[in-house]
Design an enzyme around this catalytic site. Structure first.
Site, PDB file in Angstrom:
ATOM      1  N   GLU A   1      35.891  -6.050 -23.268  1.00 32.64           N
ATOM      2  CA  GLU A   1      36.975  -5.197 -22.724  1.00 32.64           C
ATOM      3  C   GLU A   1      37.938  -5.669 -23.083  1.00 32.64           C
ATOM      4  O   GLU A   1      38.891  -6.395 -22.506  1.00 32.64           O
ATOM      5  CB  GLU A   1      36.586  -5.420 -21.268  1.00 32.64           C
TER       6      GLU A   1
ATOM      7  N   GLU B   1      28.517  -1.360 -19.800  1.00 34.77           N
ATOM      8  CA  GLU B   1      28.828  -2.116 -18.699  1.00 34.77           C
ATOM      9  C   GLU B   1      29.287  -1.066 -17.500  1.00 34.77           C
ATOM     10  O   GLU B   1      30.026  -0.324 -17.563  1.00 34.77           O
ATOM     11  CB  GLU B   1      29.593  -3.179 -18.816  1.00 34.77           C
TER      12      GLU B   1
END
Length: 458
Positions: A284, A376
């Site tokens: 991320e 995710e």
């Protein structure tokens, strides 16, 4: 490029790999070794060695074997300390795998070089005891059309905006992500992985290896070994393994560039011949521009490609892998300046209670132009905690099903948080499927991913 098929054909015609010399009846019954050539190229090859202890428990082990006199040498190895003297190779167990109970196995391997032919080694011995075994030149079990996700779909690739199987047909993988291996490694054992494959009927295990936060940077060898072992566990059950280089803080992936190069060079070399591996190179990215993320990707992807030219690679996106939406942007910046690499997908992450209609609108639009993979997501807020938002989660999963976008839910653990699939202390037992151990999030996601897959084969 179907590298493995060509390699196996070459092995059958040119390498002459045969069973290890000596009938089993004349060998000591203390150990078994399975030697496998997983891939070969001009002047080099990748070999795996599975060692099974059939004698008393060992608190330390040393494997020796003899390479044929064809210029063979060990170039680089893993899961053991490797050395070579003349034609004799020695592999010594590391701190993480030096203990071998009776009946226990350990996997190690190496990259080798040769100048002439490449026949199998001989004379395998564990702590001086001769081993039975085989050397058949095939890949480990878990591949082939055995009805598992990997058995049906084989090696994956990107075609257009879709993830496609060996039949060039778009597919959707549905599965679960581990929590951080440094905190919840006890949740990933034979019972839990059997449940994931058989009861949850998942297609995918995402292996979340944190880099900071007491992760990889504290013990690169140990975390690499743990990731590789979970790749093997997934393969044995016919599951795809998504290797997640879980960068989060700091948010600029370039901070971990050298770590990434080292890690991916190792895992790609070790797992290149496997059909079940997908690489996620930055979890991320946050607080960083798309240009910086792209720069990172274009330095890491060639490291993977050097060892594994065919594998799918997932690239993180701006704003915590939101395609930039969480930073006030969108997919247009990627479309204007895409990563210069083939066979890649772009990550999109969401948490259903925090990310709703405007995020779904972006995904719907972007999916027609970019290959997306939801590596995710969570049913709760972006903190990973809070109440399950069933309505938003259902809307998201319906959309992903419609678009054939693959996904992994966060997370397959008993962490004390709303996103966890299991109630606290579940991982100290052996039940990973019943209503008694599932949280509200776990029950909801299990009900979605355990429905039959639709994997086209023609």
């Amino acid at each position: 490029m179907r590298r493995l098929m060509a390699l196996l054909a070459a092995l059958a015609t040119a390498l002459g790999l045969v069973a290890l010399a000596g009938p089993a009846a004349t060998a000591a019954a203390g150990c078994r070794v399975e030697y496998t050539v997983a891939g070969q190229w001009p002047g080099g090859f990748q070999a795996g060695v599975r060692i099974t202890n059939l004698g008393d428990p060992l608190n330390g082990w040393t494997l020796t074997f003899t390479l044929p006199d064809t210029g063979q040498k060990v170039v680089q190895g893993w899961n053991a300390t490797w050395s070579q003297s003349g034609s004799t190779v020695t592999a010594v167990g590391t701190e993480g795998n030096r203990s071998l109970a009776t009946g226990a196995s350990v996997d190690a391997g190496f990259i080798g070089a040769f100048t002439d032919a490449n026949p199998a080694p001989t004379g395998f011995a564990l702590n001086g005891v001769a081993c039975t075994g085989s050397a058949d030149g095939t890949t480990p079990p878990g591949t082939g059309d055995d009805g598992t996700p990997v058995g049906i779909n084989g090696r994956l690739h990107v075609c257009g905006v879709h993830l496609c199987n060996q039949y060039d047909r778009p597919i959707q993988l549905r599965g679960m992500s581990t929590h951080g291996l440094q905190w919840f490694s006890q949740c990933y054992n034979d019972a839990s992985l059997d449940a994931l494959a058989r009861d949850w009927k998942a297609d995918l295990l995402r292996i979340a290896m944190y880099v900071q936060e007491d992760g990889y940077e504290t013990d690169p060898e140990g975390f690499t070994r743990r990731v590789n072992s979970l790749v093997d566990e997934a393969e044995a059950r016919g599951l795809y393994a998504l290797i997640d280089f879980h960068t989060l803080t700091p948010g600029d992936p370039n901070y971990n560039l050298e770590h990434a190069k080292t890690f991916f060079a190792s895992v790609a070399a070790r797992n290149a011949a496997k059909d079940n591996v997908i690489y996620e190179i930055a979890n991320e990215p946050n607080g960083v521009s798309w240009a910086a993320i792209k720069q990172y990707a274009e330095q890491v992807i060639p490291v993977i490609r050097a060892a594994d030219p065919d594998a799918v690679v997932i690239v993180g996106t701006r704003g915590w892998s939101s395609l930039g939406v969480s930073d006030g942007s969108d997919e247009s910046e990627i479309l204007a300046d895409p990563v210069n690499a083939d066979n890649i997908m772009y990550a999109f992450h969401f948490y259903a209670a925090s990310h709703k209609d405007n995020y779904r609108t972006t995904v719907s639009r972007a999916a027609s132009q970019l290959p997306l993979f939801v590596s995710e997501f969570g049913t709760v807020t972006a903190t990973g905690d809070g109440e399950v938002d069933r309505e938003s989660t259902t809307a998201w999963l319906d959309l992903l099903d419609q678009l054939k976008i693959s996904y992994a839910d966060w997370n397959y653990s008993d962490a004390p948080e709303g996103a966890a699939a299991f109630k606290p202390d579940t991982c100290s037992g052996s039940d990973y499927s019943s209503d008694n151990v599932l949280t509200e999030s776990g029950a909801l996601i299990k009900s979605r991913i355990s429905t039959p897959d639709d994997f086209p084969t023609s």
